[in-house]
Design a protein around this motif. Structure first.
Motif, PDB file in Angstrom:
ATOM      1  N   MET A 204      -3.500  -0.475  -5.699  1.00 46.64           N
ATOM      2  CA  MET A 204      -3.059  -1.807  -5.295  1.00 46.64           C
ATOM      3  C   MET A 204      -4.225  -2.768  -5.100  1.00 46.64           C
ATOM      4  O   MET A 204      -4.027  -3.919  -4.703  1.00 46.64           O
ATOM      5  CB  MET A 204      -2.226  -1.715  -4.018  1.00 46.64           C
ATOM      6  CG  MET A 204      -0.921  -0.951  -4.203  1.00 46.64           C
ATOM      7  SD  MET A 204       0.062  -0.802  -2.685  1.00 46.64           S
ATOM      8  CE  MET A 204       0.623  -2.518  -2.470  1.00 46.64           C
TER       9      MET A 204
ATOM     10  N   MET B  66      -3.672   2.845  -2.288  1.00 46.96           N
ATOM     11  CA  MET B  66      -4.403   1.639  -1.898  1.00 46.96           C
ATOM     12  C   MET B  66      -5.382   1.210  -2.974  1.00 46.96           C
ATOM     13  O   MET B  66      -5.570   0.016  -3.241  1.00 46.96           O
ATOM     14  CB  MET B  66      -5.091   1.854  -0.556  1.00 46.96           C
ATOM     15  CG  MET B  66      -4.110   1.948   0.601  1.00 46.96           C
ATOM     16  SD  MET B  66      -4.934   2.069   2.207  1.00 46.96           S
ATOM     17  CE  MET B  66      -3.501   2.080   3.302  1.00 46.96           C
TER      18      MET B  66
ATOM     19  N   ASP C 171      -7.204  -2.268  -3.157  1.00 47.44           N
ATOM     20  CA  ASP C 171      -7.925  -2.294  -1.877  1.00 47.44           C
ATOM     21  C   ASP C 171      -9.425  -2.221  -2.150  1.00 47.44           C
ATOM     22  O   ASP C 171      -9.936  -1.210  -2.645  1.00 47.44           O
ATOM     23  CB  ASP C 171      -7.495  -1.104  -1.024  1.00 47.44           C
ATOM     24  CG  ASP C 171      -8.074  -1.144   0.384  1.00 47.44           C
ATOM     25  OD1 ASP C 171      -9.311  -1.277   0.510  1.00 47.44           O
ATOM     26  OD2 ASP C 171      -7.293  -1.029   1.336  1.00 47.44           O
TER      27      ASP C 171
ATOM     28  N   TYR D 240       5.698   1.009  -2.341  1.00 48.88           N
ATOM     29  CA  TYR D 240       4.945  -0.255  -2.310  1.00 48.88           C
ATOM     30  C   TYR D 240       4.107  -0.424  -3.576  1.00 48.88           C
ATOM     31  O   TYR D 240       4.026  -1.509  -4.156  1.00 48.88           O
ATOM     32  CB  TYR D 240       4.036  -0.299  -1.084  1.00 48.88           C
ATOM     33  CG  TYR D 240       4.723  -0.693   0.197  1.00 48.88           C
ATOM     34  CD1 TYR D 240       5.255  -1.969   0.356  1.00 48.88           C
ATOM     35  CD2 TYR D 240       4.826   0.198   1.261  1.00 48.88           C
ATOM     36  CE1 TYR D 240       5.886  -2.332   1.539  1.00 48.88           C
ATOM     37  CE2 TYR D 240       5.459  -0.161   2.440  1.00 48.88           C
ATOM     38  CZ  TYR D 240       5.990  -1.430   2.575  1.00 48.88           C
ATOM     39  OH  TYR D 240       6.612  -1.788   3.739  1.00 48.88           O
ATOM     40  N   SER D 241       3.469   0.649  -3.998  1.00 51.61           N
ATOM     41  CA  SER D 241       2.653   0.573  -5.211  1.00 51.61           C
ATOM     42  C   SER D 241       3.501   0.233  -6.429  1.00 51.61           C
ATOM     43  O   SER D 241       3.101  -0.545  -7.297  1.00 51.61           O
ATOM     44  CB  SER D 241       1.935   1.915  -5.420  1.00 51.61           C
ATOM     45  OG  SER D 241       1.106   1.870  -6.553  1.00 51.61           O
TER      46      SER D 241
ATOM     47  N   ALA E  50       4.226  -3.410  -6.327  1.00 49.96           N
ATOM     48  CA  ALA E  50       3.049  -4.186  -6.737  1.00 49.96           C
ATOM     49  C   ALA E  50       2.877  -4.165  -8.248  1.00 49.96           C
ATOM     50  O   ALA E  50       2.474  -5.173  -8.853  1.00 49.96           O
ATOM     51  CB  ALA E  50       1.805  -3.644  -6.050  1.00 49.96           C
TER      52      ALA E  50
ATOM     53  N   GLN F  11       0.513  -9.842  -4.614  1.00 50.79           N
ATOM     54  CA  GLN F  11       0.033  -8.463  -4.622  1.00 50.79           C
ATOM     55  C   GLN F  11      -0.812  -8.181  -3.385  1.00 50.79           C
ATOM     56  O   GLN F  11      -0.722  -7.101  -2.788  1.00 50.79           O
ATOM     57  CB  GLN F  11      -0.762  -8.196  -5.903  1.00 50.79           C
ATOM     58  CG  GLN F  11       0.124  -8.081  -7.139  1.00 50.79           C
ATOM     59  CD  GLN F  11      -0.655  -7.839  -8.407  1.00 50.79           C
ATOM     60  OE1 GLN F  11      -1.673  -8.494  -8.648  1.00 50.79           O
ATOM     61  NE2 GLN F  11      -0.194  -6.925  -9.241  1.00 50.79           N
ATOM     62  N   ALA F  12      -1.606  -9.161  -2.983  1.00 54.31           N
ATOM     63  CA  ALA F  12      -2.391  -9.008  -1.757  1.00 54.31           C
ATOM     64  C   ALA F  12      -1.468  -8.895  -0.541  1.00 54.31           C
ATOM     65  O   ALA F  12      -1.764  -8.163   0.414  1.00 54.31           O
ATOM     66  CB  ALA F  12      -3.337 -10.191  -1.595  1.00 54.31           C
TER      67      ALA F  12
ATOM     68  N   GLN G   3      -1.286  -1.704   4.349  1.00 51.79           N
ATOM     69  CA  GLN G   3      -2.366  -1.524   5.315  1.00 51.79           C
ATOM     70  C   GLN G   3      -1.846  -1.617   6.743  1.00 51.79           C
ATOM     71  O   GLN G   3      -2.278  -0.865   7.625  1.00 51.79           O
ATOM     72  CB  GLN G   3      -3.446  -2.575   5.068  1.00 51.79           C
ATOM     73  CG  GLN G   3      -4.206  -2.358   3.767  1.00 51.79           C
ATOM     74  CD  GLN G   3      -5.092  -3.528   3.406  1.00 51.79           C
ATOM     75  OE1 GLN G   3      -4.775  -4.685   3.742  1.00 51.79           O
ATOM     76  NE2 GLN G   3      -6.180  -3.272   2.699  1.00 51.79           N
TER      77      GLN G   3
ATOM     78  N   LEU H 155      -0.230  -5.383  -0.443  1.00 54.26           N
ATOM     79  CA  LEU H 155      -1.299  -4.507   0.037  1.00 54.26           C
ATOM     80  C   LEU H 155      -1.445  -4.629   1.543  1.00 54.26           C
ATOM     81  O   LEU H 155      -1.623  -3.619   2.248  1.00 54.26           O
ATOM     82  CB  LEU H 155      -2.616  -4.850  -0.659  1.00 54.26           C
ATOM     83  CG  LEU H 155      -3.847  -4.080  -0.168  1.00 54.26           C
ATOM     84  CD1 LEU H 155      -3.664  -2.570  -0.332  1.00 54.26           C
ATOM     85  CD2 LEU H 155      -5.102  -4.551  -0.918  1.00 54.26           C
TER      86      LEU H 155
END
Length: 894
Positions: free
Chosen positions: A703, A700, A705, A642-643, A646, A659-660, A667, A663
């Motif tokens: 990305m 996180m 967080d 996932y990272s 992103a 990008q959100a 999450q 994230l």
């Protein structure tokens, strides 16, 4: 040797240990030597070979120089007026030849060749064939980078004052910096080493101390026992104010951990692991460890080339991956301590006892040590899931092997520079992957019996790859040599395509065809692929299945219906391209598969999508199917994927919302897992859980967080009042997040903490962190700092490497503008890779012209790292717009 996992310049550009009882297994008597055969590469004339060395060294720690005398017993095979040995940066002040039959000494004239790294000794008349002793006196340099005899400065753990220790690093071509030697792996001999040193310091070498004699004026002479017959690159000497913890391993060998004084107890964990490894390896290989002691010596600082080195009887390891410091050692680093040590101890058999004949077969050392490291760690710590780590190793190798700039596992090495470049993911990780595949093909028992025969037959000798294949075939694995040749003598990655799959009457029939995977020649290899004999394990995800060997195209039947995993258990070194229907079926079935297949399918399909073999959306669907309660290593890999997705959007100015969205997916998939783990370590928690916590926090934060970043900043701020506020296993995790998001005030604190640190590991951590900031102005200041004396000789290059991860173009231009000064900060062995490594995160098309211009000015044997950097950069530039568009389309569809 364990290579350092740091960005890797082309300069090319421009004990007392106490004596222990004699070991139960005696060292073999020297055998008659013979001329080196033409089938083995050599840079020496082949007219002589050594049997024994005696070296006495007197180091000057303050003056960074040494004086030495050396004698080499050798046999001359043919009449000649000259003898040529390797020598590099040695000033030979006298040389004479003593005939073994007692004749009069013969005066010699020494002539050195800096380019060829040789010393030629010439007599006034032709020497008759026979046995001689070459005696020399000379001086040399103590280096400040890890080449030859080198010095490391570090803060004394008891006083905080800087002190100095000496160590040696001779692999591959640097024993010649210490003494005139036949410095090639096939020229094995025994060694007697003595050292005249300060009486308050501990001297260490491959063997225990035979005697220590006071000389007065604060000096002593330490003489070590004679080594077994071994290659010159395995000789070791260390000197410093050390602590040594020791114990007896099960079979009677004394094992020890040597650390800077005041840190001895930090070696306890490594010592316990070391004592378990020797009996395990002795039993596995069927040969007991043949030396009376085995030390692992901790050196402060770092190298851009390696992390640890397998000197026989005296492993050298940088402190950060050997000592367990409760103030900063993470759970992951403790795991690395065990794994790195397992790698180096495996070398005591695979590399030291039996050594490759020439650097072409370096993988016989490194691939096997990597494979055995995993096997031993799984034996001692199965709860760490080390076998799953082989998927990551496979992917690291394929990251190089998919480009035209790759090389075979068994590669042709001709120069020192080519040798230095051979320590890469093809040699290590592809080597391990191929060995794992071949072990599965042969069967564990047959494989082990073949290895035991190989060890017994070639002990104290040198081999080539076919010696190993022959031993395993003879143990009961017919056809193995052909498969091994396919995967070691040609480069590249097989691509196995599942063309069709049908199920009827409880039997699944699949048709497979073979092609070749490439990242930069897809059309070319599709039209004319290489061919391999590819071992397969066809399963429905249960872990059991049918073993086959694919050549070309074939149809197979598999009992049962459901999704088929072509590379069951993930031991095959190939990529698998499924039909869209089968991949969809695999996605639905993913939660029920074995963790290693979950991990392998995810890695394989993400790589296929990035390279354009299938749509990215199909791979993301597979990623989204990873269960929330997945094995910790699978969850870590999924979060990392996932990272990476992103990061594809970092270069898009309007992608904040997407990008959100990514994230939010992380999450949703793993937020509850992190919440259950908490922000702080728990006593007695599994190492895999501790590693997962650190990984999720890092992903996180990367990305964006806000909660994790705010927590990191809150904790970091406490260091202003209490430098020990973050002490503990998560210290480096929180520091890494804070360092990336550092403000000017934060950065000043990082530098101050580095200046004030009384721990070498902590000091290096802070200096590296000084180069990690996203802020451009702070990155520029960090680069300037790297050229000052504040960070010290071995940390400055790491600052530059840290800057390059987020500011690759800035770091590259800076190094080219200050090439001569940066050159002094980098190990000789790493120079060919350092600049190329700086641009690994670049997406700038303008960088291509810079790299190509640089490459054009280099000799041919220095071009491979630039070839790789250019190919990888072209791949990123070509790939990014397509993959980014596919990602945004997939997100929009959600």
């Amino acid at each position: 040797m364990r290579i350092a996992h740091v960005t890797s310049l082309a300069a090319l550009l421009l004990a007392g240990t106490s004596s222990v009882a004699a070991h139960a297994q005696a060292t073999p008597a020297p055998v008659a030597v013979a001329p080196l055969p033409d089938s083995i590469t050599s840079d020496l004339p082949r007219n002589a070979a050594p049997t024994h060395y005696a070296i006495t060294v007197t180091p000057d720690l303050e003056g960074l120089s040494f004086a030495a005398s050396s004698s080499v017993d050798f046999e001359l095979f043919e009449a000649s007026p000259t003898i040529t040995l390797n020598a590099n940066n040695l000033d030979i002040t006298s040389a004479r030849l003593v005939p073994a039959d007692g004749g009069a000494p013969i005066k010699l004239t020494a002539t050195t060749d800096a380019q060829r790294q040789t010393a030629t000794f010439t007599a006034d008349e032709t020497l008759a064939p026979g046995r001689y002793r070459l005696e020399t006196d000379y001086t040399g340099t103590i280096n400040t980078q890890a080449n030859g005899l080198f010095a490391l400065d570090y803060p004394d753990a008891r006083t905080g004052e800087d002190v100095r220790s000496l160590f040696t690093q001779f692999e591959a071509p640097d024993a010649r910096r210490f003494a005139p030697t036949f410095d090639e792996p096939s020229y094995k001999a025994t060694f007697d080493l003595a050292a005249i040193v300060p009486e308050d310091l501990m001297a260490i070498s491959n063997m225990p101390v035979a005697s220590s004699t006071a000389l007065g004026q604060g000096r002593k002479k330490v003489v070590f026992q004679t080594t077994p017959k071994m290659s010159s690159y395995l000789l070791f000497f260390g000197l410093g104010d050390f602590d040594r913890l020791s114990t007896m391993a099960d079979e009677g060998t004394e094992v020890g951990i040597v650390a800077p004084a005041g840190k001895g107890e930090q070696g306890r964990f490594a010592l316990d692991e070391l004592a378990k490894l020797l009996p395990y390896y002795g039993d596995y290989f069927g040969v007991d460890f043949p030396l009376p002691k085995l030390d692992n010596i901790a050196g402060p600082g770092s190298s851009q080339f390696f992390g640890a080195m397998e000197n026989w009887g005296s492993v050298f390891t940088f402190e950060r991956i050997l000592l367990d410091d409760p103030t900063i050692t993470s759970a992951g680093t403790r795991q690395s301590i065990a794994e790195v040590q397992a790698h180096e101890v495996a070398h005591q058999w695979f590399g030291d006892l039996v050594t490759m004949a020439w650097w072409d077969d370096l993988w016989l050392n490194e691939g096997f040590a990597s494979w055995m490291e995993t096997k031993a760690t799984d034996h001692l710590h199965p709860d760490w899931y080390p076998l799953l780590g082989r998927v990551g190793g496979r992917e690291a190798a394929m990251g190089l092997d998919g480009f035209a700039s790759t090389h075979p596992v068994v590669q042709k090495i001709r120069t020192v520079e080519e040798t230095n470049q051979a320590f890469d993911a093809i040699t290590y990780q592809k080597g391990e992957a191929v060995i794992s595949m071949l072990e599965a093909y042969a069967g564990e028992d047959t494989w082990r019996e073949g290895l035991r025969t190989y060890m017994r037959d070639h002990a104290y000798g040198n081999t080539q790859s076919d010696d190993l294949w022959g031993a395993i075939e003879a143990a009961g694995a017919p056809g193995l040599t052909e498969i091994a040749h396919d995967f070691t003598l040609q480069p590249g990655i097989p691509l196995v395509k599942l063309d069709s799959a049908t199920c009827s009457a409880g039997v699944t029939r699949i048709t497979l065809s073979q092609s070749e995977f490439s990242r930069d020649r897809m059309d070319e290899v599709a039209a004319n692929p290489q061919a391999w004999r590819v071992p397969l394990l066809l399963t429905h995800g249960s872990g059991e299945g049918t073993r086959e060997v694919l050549q070309g195209k074939a149809t197979y039947s598999l009992k049962g219906c459901g999704p088929v995993i072509v590379n069951g258990g993930q031991l095959g070194y190939f990529r698998t391209l499924y039909t869209p229907e089968m991949l969809s079926s695999l996605t639905k079935g993913l939660p029920g598969f074995q963790p290693i297949d979950q991990l392998g399918l995810l890695a394989d399909n993400m790589a296929l999508a990035y390279s354009g073999y299938q749509p990215l959306g199909a791979a993301i669907d597979l990623l989204a199917a990873v269960p929330k309660d997945a094995n910790p290593l699978v969850a870590t890999a999924a979060a990392g994927s996932y990272s990476q997705l992103a990061s594809l959007l970092d270069r898009a100015s309007d992608a904040e919302g997407e990008q959100a969205q990514l994230l939010a997916m992380v999450q949703d998939q793993f937020g509850a897992r992190l919440a259950a783990l908490g922000y702080d370590p728990k006593d007695g928690e599994p190492v895999a859980d501790a590693n997962l916590r650190s990984a999720l926090l890092g992903v996180m934060a990367a990305m964006g967080d806000p909660a994790v970043i705010a927590e990191a900043r809150r904790r970091f701020a406490m260091l202003a009042d209490d430098p020990h506020a973050l002490d503990g296993p998560l210290k480096t995790t929180w520091l890494g997040i804070a360092g990336r998001n550092a403000t000017r005030e934060d950065w000043n604190l990082i530098v101050q903490l580095a200046d004030d640190a009384t721990s070498a590991v902590e000091r290096s951590t802070y200096w590296s962190l000084a180069g990690a900031a996203e802020d451009d102005a702070l990155a520029r200041e960090a680069l300037q700092l790297a050229l000052t004396e504040r960070p010290g000789a071995t940390d400055s290059a790491q600052i530059i490497a840290s800057v390059s991860r987020r500011h690759p173009e800035l770091a590259y231009d800076f190094v080219l503008d200050h090439l001569e000064r940066v050159d002094a900060l980098v190990d000789d062995s790493a120079r060919s890779r350092f600049i190329a490594g700086l641009v690994g995160g670049s997406y700038d098309p303008a960088m291509l012209a810079k790299l190509e211009a640089l490459r054009a000015d280099l000799p041919a044997d220095q071009q491979r790292p630039l070839d790789r950097a250019i190919a990888s950069l072209k791949d990123r530039i070509d790939r990014d717009p397509r993959v980014q568009a596919e990602l945004r389309a997939w997100l929009a569809s959600r």
